[in-house]
Design a protein around this motif. Sequence first.
Motif, PDB file in Angstrom:
ATOM      1  N   THR A 107       0.818  -1.217   0.000  1.00 14.35           N
ATOM      2  CA  THR A 107       0.000   0.000   0.000  1.00 14.35           C
ATOM      3  C   THR A 107       0.849   1.264   0.000  1.00 14.35           C
ATOM      4  O   THR A 107       0.622   2.178  -0.804  1.00 14.35           O
ATOM      5  CB  THR A 107      -0.970  -0.002   1.197  1.00 14.35           C
ATOM      6  OG1 THR A 107      -1.819  -1.149   1.085  1.00 14.35           O
ATOM      7  CG2 THR A 107      -1.828   1.246   1.220  1.00 14.35           C
ATOM      8  N   CYS A 121       2.385   1.708  -3.376  1.00 14.91           N
ATOM      9  CA  CYS A 121       1.434   2.179  -4.381  1.00 14.91           C
ATOM     10  C   CYS A 121       1.121   3.657  -4.168  1.00 14.91           C
ATOM     11  O   CYS A 121       1.058   4.429  -5.129  1.00 14.91           O
ATOM     12  CB  CYS A 121       0.159   1.338  -4.347  1.00 14.91           C
ATOM     13  SG  CYS A 121      -0.953   1.723  -5.725  1.00 14.91           S
ATOM     14  N   ASN A 122       0.937   4.063  -2.926  1.00 16.30           N
ATOM     15  CA  ASN A 122       0.664   5.471  -2.642  1.00 16.30           C
ATOM     16  C   ASN A 122       1.832   6.354  -3.084  1.00 16.30           C
ATOM     17  O   ASN A 122       1.616   7.416  -3.688  1.00 16.30           O
ATOM     18  CB  ASN A 122       0.383   5.682  -1.157  1.00 16.30           C
ATOM     19  CG  ASN A 122      -0.963   5.146  -0.726  1.00 16.30           C
ATOM     20  OD1 ASN A 122      -1.836   4.861  -1.540  1.00 16.30           O
ATOM     21  ND2 ASN A 122      -1.137   4.997   0.570  1.00 16.30           N
ATOM     22  N   ILE A 171      -5.483   7.014 -10.289  1.00 16.06           N
ATOM     23  CA  ILE A 171      -6.437   6.336  -9.402  1.00 16.06           C
ATOM     24  C   ILE A 171      -6.949   5.050 -10.047  1.00 16.06           C
ATOM     25  O   ILE A 171      -7.042   4.007  -9.394  1.00 16.06           O
ATOM     26  CB  ILE A 171      -7.580   7.285  -9.010  1.00 16.06           C
ATOM     27  CG1 ILE A 171      -7.035   8.388  -8.080  1.00 16.06           C
ATOM     28  CG2 ILE A 171      -8.737   6.532  -8.347  1.00 16.06           C
ATOM     29  CD1 ILE A 171      -7.994   9.537  -7.844  1.00 16.06           C
ATOM     30  N   ALA A 172      -7.244   5.109 -11.349  1.00 15.25           N
ATOM     31  CA  ALA A 172      -7.743   3.928 -12.058  1.00 15.25           C
ATOM     32  C   ALA A 172      -6.669   2.834 -12.113  1.00 15.25           C
ATOM     33  O   ALA A 172      -6.975   1.654 -11.900  1.00 15.25           O
ATOM     34  CB  ALA A 172      -8.194   4.308 -13.462  1.00 15.25           C
ATOM     35  N   GLY A 190      -6.356   1.201  -8.800  1.00 15.45           N
ATOM     36  CA  GLY A 190      -7.545   0.371  -8.594  1.00 15.45           C
ATOM     37  C   GLY A 190      -7.457  -0.956  -9.322  1.00 15.45           C
ATOM     38  O   GLY A 190      -7.877  -1.993  -8.790  1.00 15.45           O
ATOM     39  N   GLN A 191      -6.897  -0.955 -10.526  1.00 17.26           N
ATOM     40  CA  GLN A 191      -6.722  -2.197 -11.270  1.00 17.26           C
ATOM     41  C   GLN A 191      -5.802  -3.161 -10.520  1.00 17.26           C
ATOM     42  O   GLN A 191      -5.930  -4.370 -10.641  1.00 17.26           O
ATOM     43  CB  GLN A 191      -6.147  -1.918 -12.667  1.00 17.26           C
ATOM     44  CG  GLN A 191      -7.111  -1.241 -13.599  1.00 17.26           C
ATOM     45  CD  GLN A 191      -8.249  -2.140 -14.035  1.00 17.26           C
ATOM     46  OE1 GLN A 191      -8.123  -3.357 -14.097  1.00 17.26           O
ATOM     47  NE2 GLN A 191      -9.382  -1.540 -14.338  1.00 17.26           N
ATOM     48  N   GLY A 211      -5.749  -3.287  -7.273  1.00 17.27           N
ATOM     49  CA  GLY A 211      -6.381  -3.597  -5.995  1.00 17.27           C
ATOM     50  C   GLY A 211      -6.118  -2.586  -4.898  1.00 17.27           C
ATOM     51  O   GLY A 211      -6.399  -2.855  -3.730  1.00 17.27           O
ATOM     52  N   TYR A 212      -5.591  -1.431  -5.261  1.00 14.40           N
ATOM     53  CA  TYR A 212      -5.303  -0.385  -4.277  1.00 14.40           C
ATOM     54  C   TYR A 212      -6.197   0.820  -4.506  1.00 14.40           C
ATOM     55  O   TYR A 212      -6.460   1.198  -5.647  1.00 14.40           O
ATOM     56  CB  TYR A 212      -3.832   0.047  -4.363  1.00 14.40           C
ATOM     57  CG  TYR A 212      -2.888  -1.065  -3.991  1.00 14.40           C
ATOM     58  CD1 TYR A 212      -2.591  -1.337  -2.664  1.00 14.40           C
ATOM     59  CD2 TYR A 212      -2.312  -1.862  -4.972  1.00 14.40           C
ATOM     60  CE1 TYR A 212      -1.732  -2.370  -2.315  1.00 14.40           C
ATOM     61  CE2 TYR A 212      -1.453  -2.897  -4.635  1.00 14.40           C
ATOM     62  CZ  TYR A 212      -1.168  -3.140  -3.313  1.00 14.40           C
ATOM     63  OH  TYR A 212      -0.330  -4.164  -2.979  1.00 14.40           O
ATOM     64  N   ASN A 213      -6.644   1.431  -3.423  1.00 18.80           N
ATOM     65  CA  ASN A 213      -7.507   2.605  -3.506  1.00 18.80           C
ATOM     66  C   ASN A 213      -6.710   3.833  -3.081  1.00 18.80           C
ATOM     67  O   ASN A 213      -6.418   4.006  -1.899  1.00 18.80           O
ATOM     68  CB  ASN A 213      -8.736   2.424  -2.611  1.00 18.80           C
ATOM     69  CG  ASN A 213      -9.693   3.590  -2.694  1.00 18.80           C
ATOM     70  OD1 ASN A 213      -9.409   4.620  -3.303  1.00 18.80           O
ATOM     71  ND2 ASN A 213     -10.843   3.435  -2.080  1.00 18.80           N
ATOM     72  N   VAL A 214      -6.358   4.668  -4.052  1.00 17.54           N
ATOM     73  CA  VAL A 214      -5.616   5.893  -3.755  1.00 17.54           C
ATOM     74  C   VAL A 214      -6.496   7.129  -3.932  1.00 17.54           C
ATOM     75  O   VAL A 214      -5.995   8.246  -3.963  1.00 17.54           O
ATOM     76  CB  VAL A 214      -4.325   6.007  -4.606  1.00 17.54           C
ATOM     77  CG1 VAL A 214      -3.376   4.858  -4.323  1.00 17.54           C
ATOM     78  CG2 VAL A 214      -4.634   6.119  -6.081  1.00 17.54           C
ATOM     79  N   ALA A 215      -7.799   6.932  -4.015  1.00 19.53           N
ATOM     80  CA  ALA A 215      -8.719   8.059  -4.237  1.00 19.53           C
ATOM     81  C   ALA A 215      -8.616   9.111  -3.140  1.00 19.53           C
ATOM     82  O   ALA A 215      -8.819  10.306  -3.398  1.00 19.53           O
ATOM     83  CB  ALA A 215     -10.155   7.555  -4.365  1.00 19.53           C
TER      84      ALA A 215
END
Length: 139
Positions: free
Chosen positions: A95, A98-99, A116-117, A120-121, A123-127
Amino acid sequence: MFIRITDGVSVAPQITADDVAHAAADGFRAIVNNRPEGESADQPPGAEIAAAAQAAGIAYVAIPIDHTGFNLEQVDAMASAMDGGPVLAFCRSGTRSCNLWALAEAKRGGDPATIIAAAGQGGYNVAGLLPLLKQLAGG
């Protein structure tokens, strides 16, 4: 085990020296360690992974991210590491790596929605980083 975010960046949970050979075989040219040394008792020493990377002909850089979060120096260091070709970044879960990639990609002019997309592909949420991504991207 290696989670592809883009053609140039993949992330992973903690790797071992043995995983470095797989990274080399997969074409990675650099390994980025985002864990502070001694973060957990079961964590291999960074020097062990660095030695394996050197033996495999892969660049190694440590950009530790701790509980205090990210700073611009770390973002710049990650952006620089990304310039060297396909990068495998790791931390405890992937995580933080990825951030940090997301922030560095924005600083390099990447589109926040695309960043962000891509995360997400994988499996990480950086929104939650959207305001900072926009700021770093200059928008």
